[in-house]
Design an enzyme around this catalytic site. Structure first.
Site, PDB file in Angstrom:
ATOM      1  N   SER A 298      62.796  51.584  31.297  1.00  0.00           N
ATOM      2  CA  SER A 298      62.378  52.743  30.341  1.00  0.00           C
ATOM      3  C   SER A 298      61.585  51.969  28.729  1.00  0.00           C
ATOM      4  O   SER A 298      60.836  51.071  29.267  1.00  0.00           O
ATOM      5  CB  SER A 298      63.362  53.554  30.027  1.00  0.00           C
ATOM      6  OG  SER A 298      62.683  54.577  29.464  1.00  0.00           O
TER       7      SER A 298
ATOM      8  N   ASP B 200      59.899  60.670  38.899  1.00  0.00           N
ATOM      9  CA  ASP B 200      59.761  60.133  37.308  1.00  0.00           C
ATOM     10  C   ASP B 200      58.379  60.462  36.683  1.00  0.00           C
ATOM     11  O   ASP B 200      57.352  60.240  37.227  1.00  0.00           O
ATOM     12  CB  ASP B 200      60.068  58.470  37.366  1.00  0.00           C
ATOM     13  CG  ASP B 200      59.761  57.964  36.144  1.00  0.00           C
ATOM     14  OD1 ASP B 200      59.572  58.990  34.850  1.00  0.00           O
ATOM     15  OD2 ASP B 200      60.149  56.863  35.822  1.00  0.00           O
TER      16      ASP B 200
ATOM     17  N   HIS C 243      63.674  59.527  36.549  1.00  0.00           N
ATOM     18  CA  HIS C 243      63.641  58.368  35.726  1.00  0.00           C
ATOM     19  C   HIS C 243      64.869  57.774  35.420  1.00  0.00           C
ATOM     20  O   HIS C 243      65.949  58.343  35.048  1.00  0.00           O
ATOM     21  CB  HIS C 243      63.182  58.854  34.450  1.00  0.00           C
ATOM     22  CG  HIS C 243      62.782  57.741  33.494  1.00  0.00           C
ATOM     23  ND1 HIS C 243      61.702  56.609  33.562  1.00  0.00           N
ATOM     24  CD2 HIS C 243      63.058  57.296  32.089  1.00  0.00           C
ATOM     25  CE1 HIS C 243      61.709  55.975  32.554  1.00  0.00           C
ATOM     26  NE2 HIS C 243      62.637  56.453  31.699  1.00  0.00           N
TER      27      HIS C 243
END
Length: 325
Positions: free
Chosen positions: A164, A264, A296
């Protein structure tokens, strides 16, 4: 929006993550727990915390795999945690467990950085802290100040990895900070591993057009909050694929692995990252792995799931492909 406990107006909210009030008060609802550095009872991987800079609090958590021979050199996994630049540390249970698993599976020395967080320290601070931590790791491998790194760190095989926001940082270190003149002899990164990377852009691409407009507006506002309004949504820090300057899509490494998840909201950017790498003349290998039916960074919430275990195994195979025996 007023909050009776703070008696002030809310400036920004990331639901279930963080609230920031106009008077400067901050509430964090996630990413504050810490797992102690110790010997893992299952994997037997050892870990310890070291302060790099007393003034800033910059630190790393080091990991040493089990049954490693004295002075045997193994790859160095330098990991950068996610959390929207706002939450988590290297000691957060989800990240301690993830890095512990990667170190155990890949038989590498691990270094996981704790960088300073937003909003107290807007971007670029996370990039700068990470770069300083990576330089510290290299220095200790070279000059023997930290025994785990000095005895076992192979500077010829550095893996830069993150998820991320951490994947965003990893990319930016690889393309920009990794070419700073002050460290012209800095070792080349061998592999770059971007797990569900956080990239974005002003103009929606492909399935992003189906996202709710207000949600997209909030995502734009979130980046503005992260960087304190200094960099636009199409700045290469966030949207390297859209930059006219091609160095933003030429990471200083030999191979890249990108993982994305089917559900995601950032998946299209991960796919686009791989597409642009392949077409822009970057002289390296790139591959992508997509997990079906997941959101995600699902591997943090469900580390023991079959899909998360498979992703860790694939990353292990990727970074060990050219490992010295």
């Amino acid at each position: 929006m007023d909050n009776p406990d703070h008696g002030t107006e809310l400036y920004y909210e990331f639901p279930n993550i963080l609230r920031y009030y106009k008077n400067g008060d901050i509430e964090r609802f996630d990413g504050t727990l810490i797992s102690p550095a110790t010997t893992d009872p299952t994997t037997k991987v050892k870990s310890k915390d070291l302060i790099i800079d007393e003034l800033s609090g910059l630190s790393v958590r080091l990991y040493l795999p089990v049954n490693i021979s004295p002075n045997k050199k193994v790859p160095i996994l330098f990991f950068i945690h996610g959390g929207a630049f706002m939450i988590h540390t290297a000691g957060s249970p989800v990240y301690h467990n993830l890095v512990n698993s990667l170190v155990s599976n890949a038989k590498v020395v691990g270094a996981s950085v704790t960088y300073r967080l937003v909003p107290e320290h807007p971007v670029l601070v996370a990039y700068e802290d990470t770069w300083d931590a990576l330089k510290w790791v290299v220095k200790n491998c070279k000059y023997g100040l930290e025994p785990w790194l000095a005895q076992h760190g192979d500077l010829g095989h550095i893996i830069l990895a993150g998820d991320s926001a951490g994947a965003n940082i990893a990319h930016n270190i690889a393309v920009k900070f990794g070419n700073i003149g002050s460290y012209f002899d800095f070792p080349k990164i061998k592999e770059l591993v971007l797990m569900n990377p956080y990239f974005w852009g002003k103009v929606p691409i492909r399935s992003e057009r189906d996202l709710d407009h207000q949600f997209r507006v909030w995502l734009d506002q979130t980046w503005d909050f992260i960087c304190a309004g200094k960099y636009g949504t199409d700045h290469p820090f966030l949207n390297p694929m859209g930059s006219e300057e091609d160095q933003w899509m030429k990471p200083r490494c030999e191979r890249v692995m990108v993982t994305v998840a089917e559900n995601d909201m950032f998946r299209e950017r991960g796919r686009e990252y791989v597409r642009v790498l392949k077409k822009n003349g970057w002289n390296g290998e790139v591959e992508i792995y997509e997990t079906e039916g997941e959101r995600h960074c699902y591997f943090l919430a469900k580390p023991k799931s079959e899909k998360a275990i498979k992703e860790v195994e694939l990353i292990t195979t990727f970074i060990n492909r050219d490992k010295k025996i």
